[in-house]
Every structure is written in structure tokens, then in C-alpha cells.
Write a protein that holds these residues in place. Structure first.
Motif, PDB file in Angstrom:
ATOM      1  N   GLU A 130      43.574  43.457  54.145  1.00  0.00           N
ATOM      2  CA  GLU A 130      42.407  43.050  53.377  1.00  0.00           C
ATOM      3  C   GLU A 130      41.117  43.573  54.006  1.00  0.00           C
ATOM      4  OE1 GLU A 130      43.183  39.565  56.214  1.00  0.00           O
ATOM      5  OE2 GLU A 130      44.300  41.130  55.151  1.00  0.00           O
ATOM      6  N   PRO A 193      47.760  41.351  41.836  1.00  0.00           N
ATOM      7  CA  PRO A 193      47.406  40.383  42.889  1.00  0.00           C
ATOM      8  C   PRO A 193      45.942  40.475  43.325  1.00  0.00           C
ATOM      9  CG  PRO A 193      49.553  41.322  43.356  1.00  0.00           C
ATOM     10  CD  PRO A 193      49.002  42.085  42.171  1.00  0.00           C
ATOM     11  N   LEU A 196      44.021  38.605  40.601  1.00  0.00           N
ATOM     12  CA  LEU A 196      44.277  37.165  40.658  1.00  0.00           C
ATOM     13  C   LEU A 196      43.548  36.539  41.843  1.00  0.00           C
ATOM     14  CD1 LEU A 196      48.092  37.034  39.822  1.00  0.00           C
ATOM     15  CD2 LEU A 196      46.181  36.424  38.330  1.00  0.00           C
ATOM     16  N   SER A 197      43.525  37.263  42.960  1.00  0.00           N
ATOM     17  CA  SER A 197      42.825  36.761  44.138  1.00  0.00           C
ATOM     18  C   SER A 197      41.333  36.607  43.857  1.00  0.00           C
ATOM     19  CB  SER A 197      43.055  37.721  45.312  1.00  0.00           C
ATOM     20  OG  SER A 197      42.422  37.263  46.481  1.00  0.00           O
ATOM     21  N   LEU A 200      40.738  33.624  41.505  1.00  0.00           N
ATOM     22  CA  LEU A 200      40.803  32.342  42.212  1.00  0.00           C
ATOM     23  C   LEU A 200      39.488  32.055  42.934  1.00  0.00           C
ATOM     24  CD1 LEU A 200      42.297  29.880  43.423  1.00  0.00           C
ATOM     25  CD2 LEU A 200      43.044  31.398  45.271  1.00  0.00           C
ATOM     26  N   GLY A 220      46.818  27.696  52.320  1.00  0.00           N
ATOM     27  CA  GLY A 220      47.266  28.182  51.017  1.00  0.00           C
ATOM     28  C   GLY A 220      46.170  28.940  50.308  1.00  0.00           C
ATOM     29  N   TYR A 221      44.977  28.386  50.309  1.00  0.00           N
ATOM     30  CA  TYR A 221      43.829  29.037  49.668  1.00  0.00           C
ATOM     31  C   TYR A 221      43.501  30.346  50.391  1.00  0.00           C
ATOM     32  CZ  TYR A 221      39.229  29.416  47.452  1.00  0.00           C
ATOM     33  OH  TYR A 221      38.139  29.842  46.735  1.00  0.00           O
ATOM     34  N   ASP A 223      45.581  32.275  52.091  1.00  0.00           N
ATOM     35  CA  ASP A 223      46.610  33.281  51.820  1.00  0.00           C
ATOM     36  C   ASP A 223      46.429  33.924  50.457  1.00  0.00           C
ATOM     37  OD1 ASP A 223      47.730  32.760  54.268  1.00  0.00           O
ATOM     38  OD2 ASP A 223      49.331  31.479  53.489  1.00  0.00           O
ATOM     39  N   ILE A 224      46.213  33.086  49.437  1.00  0.00           N
ATOM     40  CA  ILE A 224      46.138  33.614  48.075  1.00  0.00           C
ATOM     41  C   ILE A 224      44.834  34.371  47.835  1.00  0.00           C
ATOM     42  CG2 ILE A 224      46.142  32.989  45.629  1.00  0.00           C
ATOM     43  CD1 ILE A 224      47.897  30.628  46.324  1.00  0.00           C
ATOM     44  N   SER A 225      43.771  33.995  48.511  1.00  0.00           N
ATOM     45  CA  SER A 225      42.475  34.642  48.298  1.00  0.00           C
ATOM     46  C   SER A 225      42.258  35.848  49.210  1.00  0.00           C
ATOM     47  CB  SER A 225      41.343  33.632  48.512  1.00  0.00           C
ATOM     48  OG  SER A 225      41.320  33.190  49.860  1.00  0.00           O
ATOM     49  N   ARG A 226      43.215  36.154  50.048  1.00  0.00           N
ATOM     50  CA  ARG A 226      43.060  37.209  51.064  1.00  0.00           C
ATOM     51  C   ARG A 226      42.620  38.541  50.469  1.00  0.00           C
ATOM     52  NH1 ARG A 226      46.388  41.196  52.986  1.00  0.00           N
ATOM     53  NH2 ARG A 226      48.105  40.524  51.640  1.00  0.00           N
ATOM     54  N   ARG A 293      60.993  34.445  43.872  1.00  0.00           N
ATOM     55  CA  ARG A 293      60.261  34.810  45.080  1.00  0.00           C
ATOM     56  C   ARG A 293      61.191  34.919  46.286  1.00  0.00           C
ATOM     57  NH1 ARG A 293      57.737  33.514  50.379  1.00  0.00           N
ATOM     58  NH2 ARG A 293      55.867  34.811  50.359  1.00  0.00           N
TER      59      ARG A 293
END
Length: 361
Positions: A130, A193, A196-197, A200, A220-221, A223-226, A293
Motif C-alpha cells: 500500500e 479491492p 472497495l477499500s 469503505l 479489521g478496519y 486491513d480492509i482499508s489498507r 475464502r
């Protein structure tokens, strides 16, 4: 080794270009001399300081002159201008490759701008971070990663073999694809992805309550927003050059979100018995995502293709839906222990739990 040359030129010395340079230099081959060019001279100097290149040049034609291999590692939209600028300065027989995240437009540009006596072999390493810039470069970035290879129709086999050898030398695994196929598939697993990131981050950070919401955001937030931390310029270029694929996959993701939303709306925690069918349907959706997954993750971590593992006896069996529901209620170890002591199935455990109505309280 399958590739031997006096000079390799890397155009663009950020994360991708810098990491390729470091990976090539780590092999300590005496026949590789790497010249680097970046529009920011300070970046070129830093790349030389960290050992990613042997020489930094401020003039693009000088960088590619007499180079046996030219690697373009800049954002996608800049590749066209670079090809146009270097075309008349390339040596006959030179091999040009790139690392762009979209391939169809780049293959078209190569056909339009590169001379007939130059071989173009498109590339895309399926690796990254990232963070961007030469400061993030890592010589091990490509270890074990799949590296897409798309030879131009006019590239000869020797040129393709040279790029394959270089890819293997930096620790990656060559993978041949068609450009249209590449753009569609990468749109699904790389570009979607990213979007989507960003969605979010924007949907949450623009809330009037974000100041308080942010205090609860955790792993969690994070990881997904990375991916939202990636280069905006690179992501803009990807969006513009892979527009159709990205729109297609955003539509598919939107359909799934709408379906989950609908199923959630149909449930009622105060009336589980009446809404049990809706609850089970929602749970089945979550379980399907879990299965998909875990199945992908196993193959990814094994470093193998899906087809190679079809009958692999070492592949672990995924737990049944009933096992997974029981694990959610009791925890895996407790579920296994309880079943062993009382010889009951996971389904019986779930039915007993429902009778005790612990789901609704």
C-alpha cells in the motif's frame, strides 16, 4: 543464466522499479549494470544510494541508449509518452518490458510507438504494497509471486526467454496470459479491492460522527482499508485504462451487497422462530463466503494453481456448514470436545442451542 547483458535500464524508481533493481543486484551478477531514470532526480540518487541501480541519469534518452533490456515501471498513463520519447534512442534488438497494471492499452501503445527492430514483452508482477516510493522498495518483493507475461506478436522467442529468465532470477513465477483476459481478471482481484477499500474509507470518514467512530476502528478496519493508502495517481491511471472491467466488477460487488442488505432486512432478532428461514439464508451466504475464502487462501499459501490441487491428498477438508455454525456458537475446541464426550453431531448441537433460545438473548 538465460539473460546476459551489459546494461539494463529501469525507468521509474518507485516501489516496483526500485524493488526490481534491488532484486537484480542481490544476485551479485557481474554482467548486470543497471541505469536508472526517474523524473525526480532526488529519487534517482536515493535509488543509487540504497543499491537499486548502479547509475542515475537525469536524461531519459541516455538511460535507454545501448540498453539490452528497458523496464518501464511508471504509472500506466505515462507509459505511452515514455515509449514515444525513447523509441528513436533504443538499440536494434533491444527488449522493452513494463510492469503496468493494465495490459490491453499498453500492448496497443507498444504497437504504435516502438520501432519494428525492438521486441516488446508486456509484464505485470502480482505483488505490491500500500506504500509507494523508493523508500518502500524491497529486493524480496517478488519472491514467489506470479508475474504475468504478455509477449507482443512481433517479439521473438529469444526476447521472451530473456524476460522469463529475468523474472525467475528475481524469484517470481512467469505466467502467460492474453491482455484482455488479464485486464478482466485483475479487475476482479486487484482493482475492485482498491475501489472497495476507498469506498469503505469514504463512507465512514465522511460521517458526521467520524471523530467518535474512528476511536473504535481497529485491525479489521485497518486491513480492509489498507489499499486506500496506495498512490492516487496509479489508481487513477488504472481506473481510466481498465474502465469496463472495473465497472463490471463493481456491479457484481454491488449486487452481493444489495443481497446481503435484503437478507438482513428480512431478519428480526426479536422473532427468530418466525424469521428462521431468513436467518438461515443469511447465514448460508456468510458460510459460502467463508468457504470460498478459505479454499482460495489454502491454495494461495500453498503457492500452487487451483488445477494442480484438485486431487491433492494433503489438502485439508473444510469443515461442514453445521460444524462451522457450531464453532460460532461454542468455539472449535469446545465443539469437538462436546461431540467426543456425548457422541452428538454438529447439527444436534445447533438444534439443542435453538431449543434453549440462546440465539435470541
Amino acid at each position: 543464466m538465460g539473460f546476459s547483458m551489459d546494461k539494463i535500464a529501469i525507468i521509474g524508481l518507485g516501489l516496483i522499479g526500485g524493488s526490481i533493481g534491488l532484486a537484480l543486484k542481490s544476485g551479485k551478477r557481474s554482467d548486470i549494470e543497471i541505469w536508472g531514470y526517474d523524473q525526480d532526480n532526488a529519487v534517482g540518487n536515493k535509488a543509487k544510494k540504497v543499491g537499486a541501480i548502479d547509475k542515475s541519469v537525469w536524461n531519459l534518452p541516455d538511460a535507454v541508449k545501448e540498453a539490452k533490456i528497458v523496464i518501464i515501471t511508471t504509472p500506466v498513463l505515462s507509459v505511452r509518452q515514455i515509449m514515444e520519447d525513447i523509441a528513436e534512442h533504443l538499440s536494434p534488438g533491444a527488449i522493452v518490458t513494463d510492469t503496468g497494471s493494465t495490459k490491453r492499452v499498453i500492448m496497443d501503445w507498444a504497437d504504435e510507438y516502438l520501432p519494428e527492430n525492438v521486441h516488446f514483452v508486456g509484464g505485470h508482477p502480482m505483488a505490491g504494497r500500500e506504500t509507494s516510493g523508493i523508500g518502500s522498495a524491497d529486493g524480496t518483493l517478488y519472491k514467489g509471486c506470479r508475474y504475468v507475461v504478455i509477449p507482443h506478436a512481433k517479439a521473438d522467442q529469444k526476447a521472451v526467454d530473456s524476460i522469463i529468465s529475468m523474472i525467475e532470477y528475481i524469484g517470481a513465477k512467469p505466467y502467460f496470459m492474453d491482455p484482455q483476459e488479464h485486464d478482466s481478471y485483475v479487475g476482479a482481484v486487484s482493482h475492485l479491492p482498491m475501489m472497495l477499500s476507498k469506498a469503505l474509507i469514504l463512507s465512514t470518514s465522511q460521517s458526521p460522527s467520524w471523530r467518535e467512530i474512528a476511536k473504535l476502528a481497529s485491525t479489521g478496519y485497518k486491513d480492509i482499508s489498507r489499499l486506500a493508502s496506495g498512490s492516487p495517481i496509479m489508481h487513477l491511471d488504472i481506473a481510466l485504462t481498465n474502465k469496463d472491467s472495473i465497472i463490471y466488477w463493481i456491479d457484481r460487488a454491488t449486487e452481493q451487497l444489495q443481497n446481503i442488505k435484503m437478507l438482513i432486512e428480512k431478519t428480526d432478532v426479536e422473532d427468530i422462530d418466525e424469521k428462521e428461514e431468513s436467518m438461515d439464508e443469511l447465514l448460508d451466504t456468510f458460510l459460502e463466503a467463508l468457504h470460498s475464502r478459505e479454499s482460495w487462501l489454502y491454495r494461495y499459501e500453498a503457492g500452487e494453481d487451483f488445477d494442480d490441487l484438485g486431487n491433492n491428498p494433503t489438502q485439508p477438508d473444510l469443515p461442514t456448514s453445521s460444524d462451522q455454525i457450531a464453532d460460532m456458537l461454542f468455539g472449535g475446541r469446545l465443539r469437538e470436545r462436546y461431540q467426543k464426550m456425548f457422541e452428538v453431531t454438529s447439527k444436534q448441537l445447533i438444534d439443542n442451542q435453538k431449543k434453549n433460545r440462546r440465539w435470541s438473548r
